[in-house]
Design a protein around this motif. Sequence first.
Motif, PDB file in Angstrom:
ATOM      1  N   GLY A 170     -10.613 -16.803  13.278  1.00 16.33           N
ATOM      2  CA  GLY A 170     -10.191 -17.236  12.072  1.00 16.33           C
ATOM      3  C   GLY A 170      -9.953 -16.203  11.097  1.00 16.33           C
ATOM      4  O   GLY A 170      -8.560 -16.176  10.625  1.00 16.33           O
ATOM      5  N   LEU A 171     -10.496 -15.037  11.477  1.00 18.16           N
ATOM      6  CA  LEU A 171     -10.208 -13.919  10.435  1.00 18.16           C
ATOM      7  C   LEU A 171      -8.912 -13.225  11.160  1.00 18.16           C
ATOM      8  O   LEU A 171      -7.972 -12.702  10.158  1.00 18.16           O
ATOM      9  N   LEU A 172      -8.886 -13.007  12.317  1.00 17.90           N
ATOM     10  CA  LEU A 172      -7.668 -12.399  13.160  1.00 17.90           C
ATOM     11  C   LEU A 172      -6.414 -12.942  12.784  1.00 17.90           C
ATOM     12  O   LEU A 172      -5.329 -12.577  12.572  1.00 17.90           O
ATOM     13  N   ASP A 173      -6.377 -14.273  13.232  1.00 16.68           N
ATOM     14  CA  ASP A 173      -5.283 -15.107  13.317  1.00 16.68           C
ATOM     15  C   ASP A 173      -4.721 -15.941  12.082  1.00 16.68           C
ATOM     16  O   ASP A 173      -3.807 -16.591  12.016  1.00 16.68           O
ATOM     17  N   GLY A 174      -5.836 -16.084  11.141  1.00 18.86           N
ATOM     18  CA  GLY A 174      -5.512 -16.990   9.876  1.00 18.86           C
ATOM     19  C   GLY A 174      -5.667 -18.308   9.983  1.00 18.86           C
ATOM     20  O   GLY A 174      -5.811 -18.567  11.147  1.00 18.86           O
ATOM     21  N   LEU A 175      -4.998 -18.982   8.963  1.00 14.46           N
ATOM     22  CA  LEU A 175      -5.133 -20.395   8.985  1.00 14.46           C
ATOM     23  C   LEU A 175      -3.914 -20.932   9.617  1.00 14.46           C
ATOM     24  O   LEU A 175      -2.932 -20.826   8.979  1.00 14.46           O
ATOM     25  N   ASN A 176      -4.096 -21.881  10.773  1.00  9.61           N
ATOM     26  CA  ASN A 176      -2.977 -22.522  11.203  1.00  9.61           C
ATOM     27  C   ASN A 176      -3.381 -23.615  11.951  1.00  9.61           C
ATOM     28  O   ASN A 176      -4.562 -23.817  11.998  1.00  9.61           O
ATOM     29  N   LEU A 190      -7.321 -24.013  13.146  1.00 11.66           N
ATOM     30  CA  LEU A 190      -8.064 -25.112  12.450  1.00 11.66           C
ATOM     31  C   LEU A 190      -8.956 -25.996  13.273  1.00 11.66           C
ATOM     32  O   LEU A 190      -9.902 -26.566  12.753  1.00 11.66           O
ATOM     33  N   VAL A 191      -8.618 -26.109  14.357  1.00  9.30           N
ATOM     34  CA  VAL A 191      -9.259 -27.049  15.368  1.00  9.30           C
ATOM     35  C   VAL A 191     -10.258 -25.798  16.212  1.00  9.30           C
ATOM     36  O   VAL A 191     -11.320 -26.066  16.164  1.00  9.30           O
ATOM     37  N   SER A 192      -9.706 -24.744  16.643  1.00 10.98           N
ATOM     38  CA  SER A 192     -10.510 -23.939  17.607  1.00 10.98           C
ATOM     39  C   SER A 192     -11.654 -22.961  16.897  1.00 10.98           C
ATOM     40  O   SER A 192     -12.883 -23.351  17.387  1.00 10.98           O
ATOM     41  N   CYS A 193     -11.398 -22.673  15.786  1.00 11.21           N
ATOM     42  CA  CYS A 193     -12.608 -21.826  15.082  1.00 11.21           C
ATOM     43  C   CYS A 193     -13.690 -22.765  14.851  1.00 11.21           C
ATOM     44  O   CYS A 193     -14.919 -22.349  15.194  1.00 11.21           O
ATOM     45  N   PRO A 194     -13.626 -23.910  14.144  1.00  9.39           N
ATOM     46  CA  PRO A 194     -14.752 -24.754  13.833  1.00  9.39           C
ATOM     47  C   PRO A 194     -15.502 -25.014  15.013  1.00  9.39           C
ATOM     48  O   PRO A 194     -16.473 -25.218  14.971  1.00  9.39           O
ATOM     49  N   ARG A 215      -2.908 -31.927  11.974  1.00 10.21           N
ATOM     50  CA  ARG A 215      -1.366 -32.854  12.001  1.00 10.21           C
ATOM     51  C   ARG A 215      -0.719 -32.739  10.743  1.00 10.21           C
ATOM     52  O   ARG A 215       0.498 -32.867  10.425  1.00 10.21           O
ATOM     53  N   SER A 216      -1.495 -32.481   9.554  1.00  6.95           N
ATOM     54  CA  SER A 216      -0.693 -32.255   8.242  1.00  6.95           C
ATOM     55  C   SER A 216       0.543 -31.131   8.284  1.00  6.95           C
ATOM     56  O   SER A 216       0.360 -30.126   8.756  1.00  6.95           O
ATOM     57  N   ASP A 217       1.469 -31.546   7.371  1.00  6.64           N
ATOM     58  CA  ASP A 217       2.492 -30.454   7.230  1.00  6.64           C
ATOM     59  C   ASP A 217       2.055 -29.369   6.509  1.00  6.64           C
ATOM     60  O   ASP A 217       2.848 -28.509   6.288  1.00  6.64           O
ATOM     61  N   ARG A 218       1.023 -29.465   5.632  1.00  3.77           N
ATOM     62  CA  ARG A 218       0.615 -28.206   5.035  1.00  3.77           C
ATOM     63  C   ARG A 218       0.184 -27.226   5.847  1.00  3.77           C
ATOM     64  O   ARG A 218       0.052 -26.067   5.316  1.00  3.77           O
ATOM     65  N   ILE A 219      -0.332 -27.603   6.819  1.00  4.50           N
ATOM     66  CA  ILE A 219      -1.075 -26.529   7.793  1.00  4.50           C
ATOM     67  C   ILE A 219       0.189 -25.961   8.421  1.00  4.50           C
ATOM     68  O   ILE A 219       0.937 -26.516   9.160  1.00  4.50           O
ATOM     69  N   PRO A 220       0.269 -24.509   8.432  1.00  3.53           N
ATOM     70  CA  PRO A 220       1.356 -23.943   9.101  1.00  3.53           C
ATOM     71  C   PRO A 220       1.050 -23.693  10.588  1.00  3.53           C
ATOM     72  O   PRO A 220       0.153 -23.951  11.319  1.00  3.53           O
ATOM     73  N   GLU A 221       2.245 -23.678  11.334  1.00  3.83           N
ATOM     74  CA  GLU A 221       2.272 -23.493  12.889  1.00  3.83           C
ATOM     75  C   GLU A 221       1.778 -22.142  13.141  1.00  3.83           C
ATOM     76  O   GLU A 221       1.693 -21.394  12.352  1.00  3.83           O
ATOM     77  N   ARG A 222       1.555 -22.082  14.285  1.00  2.00           N
ATOM     78  CA  ARG A 222       0.710 -20.617  14.757  1.00  2.00           C
ATOM     79  C   ARG A 222       1.966 -19.748  14.621  1.00  2.00           C
ATOM     80  O   ARG A 222       3.179 -19.799  14.769  1.00  2.00           O
ATOM     81  N   SER A 223       1.528 -18.347  14.251  1.00  3.59           N
ATOM     82  CA  SER A 223       2.569 -17.606  13.883  1.00  3.59           C
ATOM     83  C   SER A 223       3.395 -17.028  15.069  1.00  3.59           C
ATOM     84  O   SER A 223       2.772 -16.951  16.242  1.00  3.59           O
ATOM     85  N   ALA A 224       4.563 -16.690  15.020  1.00  2.00           N
ATOM     86  CA  ALA A 224       5.414 -16.144  16.029  1.00  2.00           C
ATOM     87  C   ALA A 224       4.958 -15.027  16.946  1.00  2.00           C
ATOM     88  O   ALA A 224       5.057 -14.692  17.792  1.00  2.00           O
ATOM     89  N   ARG A 225       4.237 -14.182  15.944  1.00  2.48           N
ATOM     90  CA  ARG A 225       3.904 -12.901  16.676  1.00  2.48           C
ATOM     91  C   ARG A 225       2.839 -13.310  17.898  1.00  2.48           C
ATOM     92  O   ARG A 225       2.704 -12.150  18.849  1.00  2.48           O
ATOM     93  N   TRP A 226       2.075 -14.229  18.034  1.00  7.85           N
ATOM     94  CA  TRP A 226       1.351 -14.403  18.922  1.00  7.85           C
ATOM     95  C   TRP A 226       1.754 -15.380  20.033  1.00  7.85           C
ATOM     96  O   TRP A 226       1.552 -15.549  21.231  1.00  7.85           O
ATOM     97  N   ARG A 227       2.923 -16.170  19.656  1.00  9.24           N
ATOM     98  CA  ARG A 227       3.470 -17.062  20.805  1.00  9.24           C
ATOM     99  C   ARG A 227       4.385 -16.450  21.655  1.00  9.24           C
ATOM    100  O   ARG A 227       4.530 -16.822  22.835  1.00  9.24           O
ATOM    101  N   SER A 228       5.259 -15.400  21.380  1.00 15.05           N
ATOM    102  CA  SER A 228       6.280 -14.722  22.295  1.00 15.05           C
ATOM    103  C   SER A 228       5.705 -13.370  22.632  1.00 15.05           C
ATOM    104  O   SER A 228       5.390 -12.504  21.736  1.00 15.05           O
TER     105      SER A 228
END
Length: 118
Positions: A45-51, A55-59, A97-110
Amino acid sequence: MKKSAALPIALICLGAVWFLKSTALLPSTSTLLALLLLIAGVLLGLLDGLNKSTLVSCPLLIYAGVAIYLRDNMGLHLSHLLSLGMVLAGLLMLLSRSDRIPERSARWRSLPDQQDLR
C-alpha cells in the motif's frame, strides 16, 4: 573482481535464525507468516499507493495475516475466518469499481521498450 557476497550473507542469516530458534526467541512459524503477510500488505500500500488493485490486495493481505494469527492463537474456526474474508473481498471488489479510485499506475504495468534500453 570481487567474489559474490551470497555465501557469507546466507551463513549470517542461517546462523541468526538457528541462534534465535535455539534460544526460544524466534516466534512460531504461523506467527512469522502472519507478520510477513501483514507487513507485505502495508508495504504494498505504501509503495504502490491507492489504486483499484491495492484497494483489494492490501487489506486482504493484512486480513490473511490477522486471520492466521487469530486461528493459531485464539482458536477461531477456519470456516468463520474464511467466510468473513469472502465478505471482505466482495466488499472491497465492489468498492474498487468506483470511478473515484484511480487505475493502477502506468509505471508498473508496462516494461520499457527495447529501443529505450539502447
